[in-house]
Design a protein around this motif. Structure first.
Motif, PDB file in Angstrom:
ATOM      1  N   GLY A  65      -5.432  -7.703  13.062  1.00 26.15           N
ATOM      2  CA  GLY A  65      -4.148  -8.266  12.667  1.00 26.15           C
ATOM      3  C   GLY A  65      -3.637  -7.687  11.369  1.00 26.15           C
ATOM      4  N   VAL A  66      -4.317  -8.015  10.275  1.00 27.52           N
ATOM      5  CA  VAL A  66      -3.836  -7.613   8.958  1.00 27.52           C
ATOM      6  C   VAL A  66      -3.878  -6.100   8.784  1.00 27.52           C
ATOM      7  CG1 VAL A  66      -4.200  -7.846   6.474  1.00 27.52           C
ATOM      8  CG2 VAL A  66      -4.568  -9.815   7.977  1.00 27.52           C
ATOM      9  N   ALA A  67      -5.006  -5.471   9.116  1.00 26.34           N
ATOM     10  CA  ALA A  67      -5.157  -4.031   8.864  1.00 26.34           C
ATOM     11  C   ALA A  67      -4.075  -3.202   9.566  1.00 26.34           C
ATOM     12  CB  ALA A  67      -6.558  -3.571   9.269  1.00 26.34           C
ATOM     13  N   PRO A  68      -3.872  -3.337  10.889  1.00 20.91           N
ATOM     14  CA  PRO A  68      -2.817  -2.525  11.502  1.00 20.91           C
ATOM     15  C   PRO A  68      -1.420  -2.886  11.029  1.00 20.91           C
ATOM     16  CG  PRO A  68      -3.798  -4.020  13.118  1.00 20.91           C
ATOM     17  CD  PRO A  68      -4.652  -4.078  11.901  1.00 20.91           C
ATOM     18  N   LEU A  69      -1.169  -4.144  10.695  1.00 20.46           N
ATOM     19  CA  LEU A  69       0.159  -4.500  10.199  1.00 20.46           C
ATOM     20  C   LEU A  69       0.434  -3.870   8.836  1.00 20.46           C
ATOM     21  CD1 LEU A  69       0.554  -8.231  11.298  1.00 20.46           C
ATOM     22  CD2 LEU A  69       1.903  -6.271  12.053  1.00 20.46           C
ATOM     23  N   LEU A  70      -0.593  -3.734   8.014  1.00 20.53           N
ATOM     24  CA  LEU A  70      -0.408  -3.022   6.742  1.00 20.53           C
ATOM     25  C   LEU A  70       0.010  -1.583   7.003  1.00 20.53           C
ATOM     26  CD1 LEU A  70      -3.505  -4.377   4.750  1.00 20.53           C
ATOM     27  CD2 LEU A  70      -1.090  -4.917   4.315  1.00 20.53           C
ATOM     28  N   VAL A  71      -0.579  -0.957   8.035  1.00 23.27           N
ATOM     29  CA  VAL A  71      -0.191   0.414   8.383  1.00 23.27           C
ATOM     30  C   VAL A  71       1.240   0.443   8.910  1.00 23.27           C
ATOM     31  CG1 VAL A  71      -0.750   2.424   9.791  1.00 23.27           C
ATOM     32  CG2 VAL A  71      -2.585   1.004   8.880  1.00 23.27           C
ATOM     33  N   VAL A  72       1.605  -0.540   9.728  1.00 24.43           N
ATOM     34  CA  VAL A  72       2.978  -0.615  10.233  1.00 24.43           C
ATOM     35  C   VAL A  72       3.970  -0.654   9.070  1.00 24.43           C
ATOM     36  CG1 VAL A  72       4.632  -2.143  11.388  1.00 24.43           C
ATOM     37  CG2 VAL A  72       2.430  -1.654  12.457  1.00 24.43           C
ATOM     38  N   PHE A  73       3.701  -1.513   8.095  1.00 27.50           N
ATOM     39  CA  PHE A  73       4.606  -1.603   6.950  1.00 27.50           C
ATOM     40  C   PHE A  73       4.643  -0.285   6.172  1.00 27.50           C
ATOM     41  CE2 PHE A  73       3.535  -6.340   7.067  1.00 27.50           C
ATOM     42  CZ  PHE A  73       4.730  -6.669   7.695  1.00 27.50           C
ATOM     43  N   GLY A  74       3.464   0.275   5.898  1.00 29.36           N
ATOM     44  CA  GLY A  74       3.424   1.535   5.167  1.00 29.36           C
ATOM     45  C   GLY A  74       4.172   2.639   5.887  1.00 29.36           C
ATOM     46  N   ALA A  75       4.009   2.711   7.212  1.00 32.89           N
ATOM     47  CA  ALA A  75       4.670   3.757   8.000  1.00 32.89           C
ATOM     48  C   ALA A  75       6.181   3.559   8.007  1.00 32.89           C
ATOM     49  CB  ALA A  75       4.114   3.752   9.425  1.00 32.89           C
ATOM     50  N   ILE A  76       6.630   2.323   8.111  1.00 30.65           N
ATOM     51  CA  ILE A  76       8.080   2.078   8.100  1.00 30.65           C
ATOM     52  C   ILE A  76       8.664   2.447   6.747  1.00 30.65           C
ATOM     53  CG2 ILE A  76       9.842   0.272   8.180  1.00 30.65           C
ATOM     54  CD1 ILE A  76       8.191  -1.075  10.390  1.00 30.65           C
ATOM     55  N   TYR A  77       8.010   2.072   5.663  1.00 28.38           N
ATOM     56  CA  TYR A  77       8.503   2.462   4.336  1.00 28.38           C
ATOM     57  C   TYR A  77       8.504   3.988   4.181  1.00 28.38           C
ATOM     58  CZ  TYR A  77       8.661  -2.296   2.408  1.00 28.38           C
ATOM     59  OH  TYR A  77       8.998  -3.602   2.156  1.00 28.38           O
ATOM     60  N   HIS A  78       7.548   4.661   4.810  1.00 24.42           N
ATOM     61  CA  HIS A  78       7.435   6.117   4.679  1.00 24.42           C
ATOM     62  C   HIS A  78       8.504   6.849   5.492  1.00 24.42           C
ATOM     63  CE1 HIS A  78       5.342   9.955   4.053  1.00 24.42           C
ATOM     64  NE2 HIS A  78       5.499  10.184   5.345  1.00 24.42           N
ATOM     65  N   TRP A  79       8.705   6.444   6.767  1.00 18.19           N
ATOM     66  CA  TRP A  79       9.610   7.197   7.652  1.00 18.19           C
ATOM     67  C   TRP A  79      11.007   6.599   7.748  1.00 18.19           C
ATOM     68  CZ3 TRP A  79       4.389   7.567   9.759  1.00 18.19           C
ATOM     69  CH2 TRP A  79       3.879   8.875   9.735  1.00 18.19           C
ATOM     70  N   PHE A  80      11.244   5.459   7.114  1.00 16.65           N
ATOM     71  CA  PHE A  80      12.589   4.875   7.111  1.00 16.65           C
ATOM     72  C   PHE A  80      13.646   5.862   6.595  1.00 16.65           C
ATOM     73  CE2 PHE A  80      16.057   2.287   5.386  1.00 16.65           C
ATOM     74  CZ  PHE A  80      16.300   1.415   6.428  1.00 16.65           C
ATOM     75  N   ASN A  96      14.015  15.177   2.339  1.00 13.78           N
ATOM     76  CA  ASN A  96      12.552  15.104   2.252  1.00 13.78           C
ATOM     77  C   ASN A  96      12.144  14.392   0.967  1.00 13.78           C
ATOM     78  OD1 ASN A  96       9.812  15.473   2.563  1.00 13.78           O
ATOM     79  ND2 ASN A  96       9.842  17.697   2.409  1.00 13.78           N
ATOM     80  N   PRO A  97      12.381  13.082   0.887  1.00 12.40           N
ATOM     81  CA  PRO A  97      12.155  12.373  -0.386  1.00 12.40           C
ATOM     82  C   PRO A  97      10.701  12.340  -0.825  1.00 12.40           C
ATOM     83  CG  PRO A  97      12.576  10.817   1.392  1.00 12.40           C
ATOM     84  CD  PRO A  97      12.855  12.178   1.944  1.00 12.40           C
ATOM     85  N   TRP A  98       9.755  12.426   0.117  1.00  8.90           N
ATOM     86  CA  TRP A  98       8.333  12.361  -0.249  1.00  8.90           C
ATOM     87  C   TRP A  98       7.739  13.753  -0.461  1.00  8.90           C
ATOM     88  CZ3 TRP A  98       8.219   7.607  -1.447  1.00  8.90           C
ATOM     89  CH2 TRP A  98       8.732   6.604  -0.627  1.00  8.90           C
ATOM     90  N   ARG A  99       8.555  14.807  -0.300  1.00 10.66           N
ATOM     91  CA  ARG A  99       8.081  16.188  -0.448  1.00 10.66           C
ATOM     92  C   ARG A  99       6.870  16.438   0.462  1.00 10.66           C
ATOM     93  NH1 ARG A  99       9.814  18.858  -4.802  1.00 10.66           N
ATOM     94  NH2 ARG A  99       7.811  19.836  -5.274  1.00 10.66           N
ATOM     95  N   ALA A 100       7.062  16.079   1.735  1.00  7.99           N
ATOM     96  CA  ALA A 100       6.004  16.200   2.731  1.00  7.99           C
ATOM     97  C   ALA A 100       6.049  17.577   3.378  1.00  7.99           C
ATOM     98  CB  ALA A 100       6.153  15.109   3.785  1.00  7.99           C
ATOM     99  N   ALA A 101       4.927  17.987   3.959  1.00 10.26           N
ATOM    100  CA  ALA A 101       4.819  19.324   4.545  1.00 10.26           C
ATOM    101  C   ALA A 101       4.935  19.320   6.061  1.00 10.26           C
ATOM    102  CB  ALA A 101       3.482  19.961   4.142  1.00 10.26           C
ATOM    103  N   SER A 102       4.813  18.156   6.701  1.00  5.79           N
ATOM    104  CA  SER A 102       4.808  18.125   8.170  1.00  5.79           C
ATOM    105  C   SER A 102       6.208  18.375   8.717  1.00  5.79           C
ATOM    106  CB  SER A 102       4.240  16.798   8.671  1.00  5.79           C
ATOM    107  OG  SER A 102       4.864  15.704   8.029  1.00  5.79           O
ATOM    108  N   LEU A 103       6.266  18.782   9.964  1.00  2.00           N
ATOM    109  CA  LEU A 103       7.461  19.395  10.549  1.00  2.00           C
ATOM    110  C   LEU A 103       8.650  18.453  10.647  1.00  2.00           C
ATOM    111  CD1 LEU A 103       8.220  22.168  11.720  1.00  2.00           C
ATOM    112  CD2 LEU A 103       7.529  21.318  13.969  1.00  2.00           C
TER     113      LEU A 103
END
Length: 586
Positions: free
Chosen positions: A408-423, A517-524
């Motif tokens: 529950g908690v662990a994957p939801l933390l990833v969901v939040f982190g991913a949304i903040y990252h790719w939003f 590219n606000p996070w200066r990421a290298a992925s495509l």
């Protein structure tokens, strides 16, 4: 890969074809995510209603025993299946796979569109059970027969029927989407995007999709058989039994068969959720610590091995079912073995962080919180993987605490982190940082204040699935007081999720511009011609990839990252097998 070089023929012409009956993977991903988040909020509300009864028993007259068990059942099924599975595969899988592998869209865009609408139908059927005669099923989220379909169980008529029909429809949607994801990864990668250059997010989603295609059929057939037991009085799972003083017509069925089929799906389901989370965490750590992921090939093989081993550990959920001790020994051993590749991933995350340029952005905060949560939750799993320890703890709140920390908690933390990252990629705008950090700290600290005390309650012997704990002499007064505390914190954490929803809605229209590219990421995915990406993603020509997705802090490079599609002479090539990342040539 010939498909990928040509534009698809489903370009939207009207508002309806662009935003409703859309065949664009990006729009479909947002449709999946919005639907999953909305139904997830229903699941959170149900959990708060359950906590009100446990913390303040008898104070809320509308929460009677029947409704309590209905809330428990619907909360569990919504969060595991209709939120997490749909969000990781349908949401992140749809959005990220084509962009990360350099494809124009999914290989089968029309089937991709259908997969969302079939998923939406499954959600509607599920929620319709709240309005059916007798209400939703209260059999527990595992739906064990015989009690799931016999009188005396809440929702034993239309409730269980609608639940099973909804699950069958959901599996159809997942299968359509899964075939798309697997085929796109294998057939539609752009030039230079080898399997060993794909980001770990894609590897996690790809492997989880394969697990779903292999595991969901077990749930599908068990759902069909239970539906026949309920409606046509067959006896797949129903033994000869007396119900409420009446001899039933059932003969010769095996309730244990359902448990085996359910958990043959159920434990791979843990990794259908966990593997995409593992991949996303790997990418977020690398980006926000400005460092190449440690042991990329080892991480890939760990994902694959975890996926394979997830099919040989299912019966550790059934230690109390009376299995032969040798089978108990086998499944306890396989449970310990699957911890090895999982531990490798944790070590590699920590070694990636070691001496990195760590940026404590909101996505990174959620990522670090995931590592701590998954580690602490996984350690309690070692107790439950041991037969002699699991048997006395199996029916207690120890299991509730472990399951929620890991699943529950662990994957939801990833969901939040991913949304903040790719939003920023999805909308072209940034989520508000102050609201994000407030949301993080309330959620992170609050969930620990909820679930850490539950381990203590479990060791005390407080049983789970009980509607009321009054007048049980073996439960001390301190446990009741602790339940009040947990309930108050749970209400605060539940309310904090509205902050996240507000942040999403407000930032979509009013957030500050993010740039490409606000996070200066290298992925495509960060190097599409426009942000947000237009239809067909890449304009007239597909990108050409020259390196892996983790070229960060390369000695001699002009910047601290090198894009996957930057010219070959910029350097930053992935290490050869058995070569350390520090030996990457500039």
């Amino acid at each position: 890969m010939a498909y990928a070089e040509h534009g698809s023929d489903h370009a939207p012409q009207t508002f309806i074809t662009k935003y409703v009956w859309s065949q664009d993977h990006k729009v479909i991903a947002v449709q999946y995510a919005c639907t999953a988040i909305l139904v997830g909020l229903v699941g959170v509300a149900l959990s708060n209603l359950m906590r009100l009864q446990i913390g303040f028993p008898g104070q809320f007259e509308f929460i009677n025993a029947e409704r309590y068990y209905q809330f428990v059942t619907m909360h569990g099924m919504i969060m595991v299946i209709y939120l997490l599975t749909a969000l990781f595969l349908g949401g992140f899988g749809n959005y990220l796979i084509p962009l990360m592998v350099g494809a124009r869209d999914m290989v089968f865009p029309y089937m991709n569109m259908l997969s969302f609408w079939v998923y939406l139908v499954s959600v509607i059927v599920l929620l319709a059970s709240f309005f059916a005669p007798g209400g939703p099923t209260g059999a527990g989220w595992t739906l064990y027969p015989p009690q799931a379909i016999l009188p005396g169980t809440p929702g034993h008529d239309w409730g269980i029927i609608l639940m099973l029909v909804s699950l069958l429809i959901f599996i159809v949607a997942t299968t359509m989407g899964g075939l798309n994801y697997v085929t796109t990864v294998l057939q539609a990668r752009c030039e230079g995007m080898t399997l060993m250059r794909m980001p770990l997010s894609v590897w996690g989603i790809f492997t989880a999709t394969v697990l779903a295609l292999l595991a969901f059929p077990a749930l599908f057939v068990s759902g069909v058989m239970m539906l026949l037991d309920k409606t046509l009085q067959t006896s797949f799972f129903m033994p000869a039994i007396v119900s409420l003083g009446q001899v039933t017509n059932y003969r010769g069925g095996s309730p244990l068969l359902f448990q085996h089929l359910f958990w043959f799906f159920g434990h791979p389901e843990v990794y259908i959720v966990a593997l995409p989370a593992f991949g996303i965490v790997s990418d977020l750590i690398s980006v926000h610590s400005r460092k190449a992921i440690f042991g990329y090939r080892m991480m890939v093989w760990a994902i694959v091995v975890i996926g394979g081993l997830s099919f040989v550990v299912w019966a550790h959920h059934m230690f109390v079912s009376g299995m032969n001790p040798w089978f108990g020994f086998f499944f306890a051993t396989s449970t310990l073995i699957i911890a090895v590749p999982t531990a490798i991933k944790v070590y590699n995350w920590v070694l990636t962080l070691w001496r990195g340029d760590i940026h404590l952005s909101v996505p990174m905060l959620f990522t670090l919180a995931f590592i701590l949560t998954f580690l602490s939750g996984g350690l309690t799993g070692l107790f439950l993987g041991n037969v002699s320890v699991d048997i006395p703890l199996s029916g207690t709140y120890f299991v509730v605490a472990h399951f929620h920390m890991v699943m529950g908690v662990a994957p939801l933390l990833v969901v939040f982190g991913a949304i903040y990252h790719w939003f920023p990629k999805i909308t072209g705008r940034m989520l508000d940082d102050r609201i994000g950090k407030t949301h993080f700290w309330v959620t992170f600290v609050g969930t620990y204040l909820i679930y850490f005390p539950m381990h203590y309650l479990g060791v005390l012997g407080m049983p789970r699935r009980y509607y009321n704990f009054d007048n049980y002499q073996f439960i001390p007064q301190s446990a009741h007081q602790l339940n009040v505390f947990i309930t108050v914190v749970a209400l605060v954490v539940g309310a904090a999720q509205l902050l996240f929803v507000f942040n999403l809605v407000w930032s979509t229209f009013r957030g500050r511009a993010a740039g490409s590219n606000p996070w200066r990421a290298a992925s495509l995915e960060w190097f599409t011609p426009e942000t947000p990406p237009k239809h067909n993603n890449w304009g007239p020509h597909l990108p050409v990839v020259h390196r892996w997705a983790y070229a960060y802090s390369v000695p001699g490079a002009k910047e601290d990252f090198i894009a996957q599609n930057a010219p070959l002479e910029d350097g930053g090539m992935e290490p050869e097998p058995y070569e350390s990342p520090k030996e990457v040539p500039a």
